[in-house]
Design a protein around this motif. Structure first.
Motif, PDB file in Angstrom:
ATOM      1  N   ALA A 185      -9.204   2.321  -8.079  1.00 50.28           N
ATOM      2  CA  ALA A 185      -9.224   0.862  -8.025  1.00 50.28           C
ATOM      3  C   ALA A 185      -9.559   0.346  -6.627  1.00 50.28           C
ATOM      4  O   ALA A 185     -10.490  -0.429  -6.448  1.00 50.28           O
ATOM      5  N   PHE A 186      -8.785   0.779  -5.638  1.00 55.77           N
ATOM      6  CA  PHE A 186      -8.961   0.251  -4.288  1.00 55.77           C
ATOM      7  C   PHE A 186      -9.727   1.204  -3.369  1.00 55.77           C
ATOM      8  O   PHE A 186     -10.137   0.822  -2.283  1.00 55.77           O
ATOM      9  N   LYS A 187      -9.880   2.470  -3.780  1.00 56.29           N
ATOM     10  CA  LYS A 187     -10.594   3.481  -2.999  1.00 56.29           C
ATOM     11  C   LYS A 187     -10.072   3.558  -1.565  1.00 56.29           C
ATOM     12  O   LYS A 187     -10.818   3.543  -0.601  1.00 56.29           O
ATOM     13  N   GLU A 188      -8.736   3.677  -1.468  1.00 51.34           N
ATOM     14  CA  GLU A 188      -8.111   3.720  -0.158  1.00 51.34           C
ATOM     15  C   GLU A 188      -7.325   5.012   0.058  1.00 51.34           C
ATOM     16  O   GLU A 188      -7.557   5.720   1.029  1.00 51.34           O
ATOM     17  N   TRP A 189      -6.392   5.329  -0.846  1.00 46.35           N
ATOM     18  CA  TRP A 189      -5.518   6.501  -0.672  1.00 46.35           C
ATOM     19  C   TRP A 189      -5.527   7.345  -1.939  1.00 46.35           C
ATOM     20  O   TRP A 189      -5.461   6.827  -3.039  1.00 46.35           O
ATOM     21  N   ASP A 190      -5.581   8.659  -1.774  1.00 46.63           N
ATOM     22  CA  ASP A 190      -5.456   9.595  -2.884  1.00 46.63           C
ATOM     23  C   ASP A 190      -4.168  10.380  -2.688  1.00 46.63           C
ATOM     24  O   ASP A 190      -3.701  10.558  -1.559  1.00 46.63           O
TER      25      ASP A 190
ATOM     26  N   PRO B  87       0.820  -1.209   0.000  1.00 52.31           N
ATOM     27  CA  PRO B  87       0.000   0.000   0.000  1.00 52.31           C
ATOM     28  C   PRO B  87       0.860   1.269   0.000  1.00 52.31           C
ATOM     29  O   PRO B  87       2.007   1.252   0.423  1.00 52.31           O
ATOM     30  N   ILE B  88       0.277   2.345  -0.476  1.00 57.06           N
ATOM     31  CA  ILE B  88       0.971   3.636  -0.510  1.00 57.06           C
ATOM     32  C   ILE B  88       1.286   4.099   0.900  1.00 57.06           C
ATOM     33  O   ILE B  88       2.339   4.648   1.164  1.00 57.06           O
ATOM     34  N   SER B  89       0.362   3.897   1.809  1.00 56.05           N
ATOM     35  CA  SER B  89       0.514   4.388   3.168  1.00 56.05           C
ATOM     36  C   SER B  89      -0.243   3.476   4.121  1.00 56.05           C
ATOM     37  O   SER B  89      -0.907   2.537   3.697  1.00 56.05           O
ATOM     38  N   GLN B  90      -0.115   3.784   5.396  1.00 53.32           N
ATOM     39  CA  GLN B  90      -0.892   3.128   6.427  1.00 53.32           C
ATOM     40  C   GLN B  90      -1.497   4.215   7.289  1.00 53.32           C
ATOM     41  O   GLN B  90      -0.981   5.340   7.351  1.00 53.32           O
ATOM     42  N   THR B  91      -2.557   3.894   7.973  1.00 56.30           N
ATOM     43  CA  THR B  91      -3.252   4.892   8.769  1.00 56.30           C
ATOM     44  C   THR B  91      -2.316   5.577   9.760  1.00 56.30           C
ATOM     45  O   THR B  91      -2.399   6.782   9.965  1.00 56.30           O
ATOM     46  N   GLY B  92      -1.395   4.856  10.358  1.00 52.22           N
ATOM     47  CA  GLY B  92      -0.470   5.430  11.327  1.00 52.22           C
ATOM     48  C   GLY B  92       0.496   6.437  10.734  1.00 52.22           C
ATOM     49  O   GLY B  92       1.093   7.231  11.465  1.00 52.22           O
TER      50      GLY B  92
END
Length: 115
Positions: A100-105, A2-7
């Motif tokens: 695609a994943f609708k997680e990180w922009d 993933p590009i990032s993580q919540t933390g």
């Protein structure tokens, strides 16, 4: 990966749109900041030399902010908006949505006032 993580979202940014149609009592145009997002948590990702192919000016003036995916019901982010981070203003050059994943922009930005 993933590009990032919540933390990693440990920076606070603000997204504004400058409205230059505001005219004061003397007929002068006075820019007004319309706040689109007053507070977003972001991960600041600076470019490295390999990504900019040796252009030092690009390396010095550009940065990326990774934010959570914005849904269609939220205000749309466009390239005529600005990002404020640590009292520094950035022009939004591009807004890459994770369709695609609708997680990180990703907001690709350049420091305002830099040549």
């Amino acid at each position: 990966m993933p590009i990032s993580q919540t933390g990693n979202l440990n920076e606070i940014i603000q997204i504004i749109q400058i409205d230059s149609s505001n005219i004061d009592d003397y007929g002068d145009i006075t820019p007004k900041n319309n706040i689109i997002y007053p507070m977003l948590y972001a991960y600041q990702r600076n470019l490295n030399a390999n990504e900019v192919a040796g252009n030092i000016e690009t390396l010095r003036n550009q940065t990326q902010f990774v934010i959570r995916h914005r849904h269609s019901k939220e205000p749309k982010i466009t390239t005529d908006m600005e990002v404020i981070h640590n009292n520094q203003q950035y022009h939004i050059l591009a807004y890459n949505q994770d369709s695609a994943f609708k997680e990180w922009d990703v907001l690709i930005c350049e420091k305002a006032g830099e040549e």
